[in-house]
Scaffold this motif. Structure first.
Motif, mmCIF file in Angstrom:
data_model
loop_
_atom_site.group_PDB
_atom_site.id
_atom_site.type_symbol
_atom_site.label_atom_id
_atom_site.label_comp_id
_atom_site.label_asym_id
_atom_site.label_seq_id
_atom_site.Cartn_x
_atom_site.Cartn_y
_atom_site.Cartn_z
ATOM 1 N N GLU A 152 -4.922 2.733 1.136
ATOM 2 C CA GLU A 152 -4.610 1.510 0.391
ATOM 3 C C GLU A 152 -4.006 0.456 1.312
ATOM 4 O O GLU A 152 -4.310 -0.731 1.196
ATOM 5 C CB GLU A 152 -3.664 1.800 -0.779
ATOM 6 C CG GLU A 152 -3.566 0.580 -1.702
ATOM 7 C CD GLU A 152 -2.554 0.729 -2.817
ATOM 8 O OE1 GLU A 152 -2.758 0.108 -3.865
ATOM 9 O OE2 GLU A 152 -1.535 1.447 -2.627
ATOM 10 N N ARG A 153 -3.154 0.887 2.246
ATOM 11 C CA ARG A 153 -2.576 -0.076 3.190
ATOM 12 C C ARG A 153 -3.663 -0.793 3.980
ATOM 13 O O ARG A 153 -3.593 -1.994 4.228
ATOM 14 C CB ARG A 153 -1.586 0.615 4.140
ATOM 15 C CG ARG A 153 -0.224 0.875 3.504
ATOM 16 C CD ARG A 153 0.817 1.243 4.553
ATOM 17 N NE ARG A 153 0.503 2.483 5.256
ATOM 18 C CZ ARG A 153 0.841 3.693 4.819
ATOM 19 N NH1 ARG A 153 1.520 3.827 3.683
ATOM 20 N NH2 ARG A 153 0.542 4.771 5.521
ATOM 21 N N THR B 24 -0.484 -7.739 -4.838
ATOM 22 C CA THR B 24 -0.044 -7.293 -3.516
ATOM 23 C C THR B 24 0.308 -8.503 -2.656
ATOM 24 O O THR B 24 0.192 -9.653 -3.081
ATOM 25 C CB THR B 24 -1.150 -6.489 -2.797
ATOM 26 O OG1 THR B 24 -2.231 -7.372 -2.460
ATOM 27 C CG2 THR B 24 -1.655 -5.326 -3.645
ATOM 28 N N GLY C 164 0.802 -1.212 0.000
ATOM 29 C CA GLY C 164 0.000 0.000 0.000
ATOM 30 C C GLY C 164 0.837 1.264 0.000
ATOM 31 O O GLY C 164 1.828 1.359 0.721
#
Length: 204
Positions: free
Chosen positions: A90-91, A162, A85
């Motif tokens: 986003e993290r 991710t 992220g």
């Protein structure tokens, strides 16, 4: 740095796949033979008293265990390509997806394997086969949910690769090897296509 791993275990594989995706090299890999009980040796428990892999020994001698903590440390050292992220929002969403993969898909798979596979009897005593079988059913329910998610988006956490994809992929491969789980054969076409694409793109 030294990373203690066990080649067949999914959590160490998560770290080595994370490293490969980032192009990290120069970290010494030390194999720990779980079946021989090497993780319970005095030498290893001096590093991690909980007797689990992976374990990362830093250059200053400090020791990090737990997969997610090791990956967070490596993400800080090697920020690109970003896998966790780029900002707080986003993290958070990537961590949500990764935790779902870890706490549901991976845990259910691991409990099924540990309680039903005869090869794991040395690591899990006593085994409870009925419990393990129930966990296998829960794993498939989670996998069917994930199949639906992957029908709407290309990766586990959204539009890009991710750490959540790494956790899911290593889990699916673990289930593939020890439970003979093939998503495509069980009507999960999206999950199977994603698995095949990740395997090809990352040579995992």
């Amino acid at each position: 740095m030294r990373l203690y791993v066990s080649p067949r275990a999914p959590n160490p594989r998560r770290v080595t796949m994370f490293m490969a995706a980032k192009g990290i090299d120069g970290i010494e890999l030390v194999d720990v033979d779980l079946n021989a009980g090497a993780h319970r040796s005095p030498e290893f428990t001096a590093l991690n008293p909980l007797a689990r892999v992976p374990v990362l020994v830093l250059d200053d001698g400090r020791v990090l265990s737990e997969t997610r903590a090791i990956c967070t440390y490596l993400e800080g050292l090697y920020p690109e390509p970003n896998l966790m992220g780029v900002d707080s929002t986003e993290r958070a969403f990537i961590e949500m997806a990764d935790r779902r993969m870890e706490l549901y898909l991976m845990l259910e798979t691991a409990l099924c394997v540990r309680h039903t596979h005869p090869g794991l009897a040395t690591l899990e005593q006593p085994q409870f086969p009925e419990f393990g079988a129930a966990q296998g059913q829960k794993m498939r329910a989670t996998a069917r949910w994930l199949d639906g998610e992957l029908g709407r988006q290309p990766y586990v956490a959204g539009d890009r690769f991710t750490i959540a994809d790494i956790t899911a992929f290593c889990t699916i491969e673990f289930a593939r090897g020890l439970l003979r789980f093939r998503p495509g054969q069980e009507g999960m076409a999206h999950l199977q296509a994603w698995r095949d694409r990740i395997a090809a793109e990352y040579k995992a």
